[in-house]
Design a protein around this motif. Structure first.
Motif: not given
Length: 142
Positions: A54, A59, A66, A71, A75
């Motif tokens: 992050f 990403r 995830w 998921r 993002i």
């Protein structure tokens, strides 16, 4: 991107005489792109590597770690001016051999205002790999 010798964004402390914060290459960097790519050995290491992802806006790594059942489709990029200030792991536990939990506080600053994300996250191991599933309690900002 940090250089391999820069301090890791996750802030993991090095134990022993040298002390200090772990180098990125020896900590989260090895899971982001190194020889252990996507192979964090436990829920805490995956949580730390996801926090660092992050911070570094990785990403693709976040999506890959995830769990597919949880998921999101995408993002969003971070808001301009967002600064991550630190991660504190407050608790870790294995609930069964292939499931774990990590509680943490992630601090950030945006637009001159400080934020704290407090969460207890779930993790599952499938096919030898750990995945983040979801927040187990409602995420809270303070």
């Amino acid at each position: 991107m940090p250089t391999p010798s820069d301090a890791c964004p996750c802030g993991r402390e090095v134990r022993g005489a040298s002390g200090g914060v772990a180098r990125y290459a020896d900590c989260c960097g090895r899971f982001h792109a190194g020889p252990l790519h996507l192979q964090a050995p436990d829920p805490e290491a995956l949580m730390r590597s996801r926090y660092s992802a992050f911070v570094l806006d990785l990403r693709d790594y976040l999506m890959a770690t995830w769990h597919p059942d949880h998921r999101p489709a995408l993002i969003e990029p971070p808001e301009p001016g967002l600064r991550w200030l630190g991660l504190q792991i407050t608790a870790t536990r294995m609930t069964v051999p292939d499931r774990g939990e990590v509680s943490f506080v992630a601090r950030s600053k945006l637009g001159g205002r400080a934020h704290r994300l407090v969460e207890r996250s779930g993790f599952v191991r499938e096919g030898g790999r750990w995945f983040y599933t979801c927040a187990l309690e409602g995420a809270a900002e303070a």
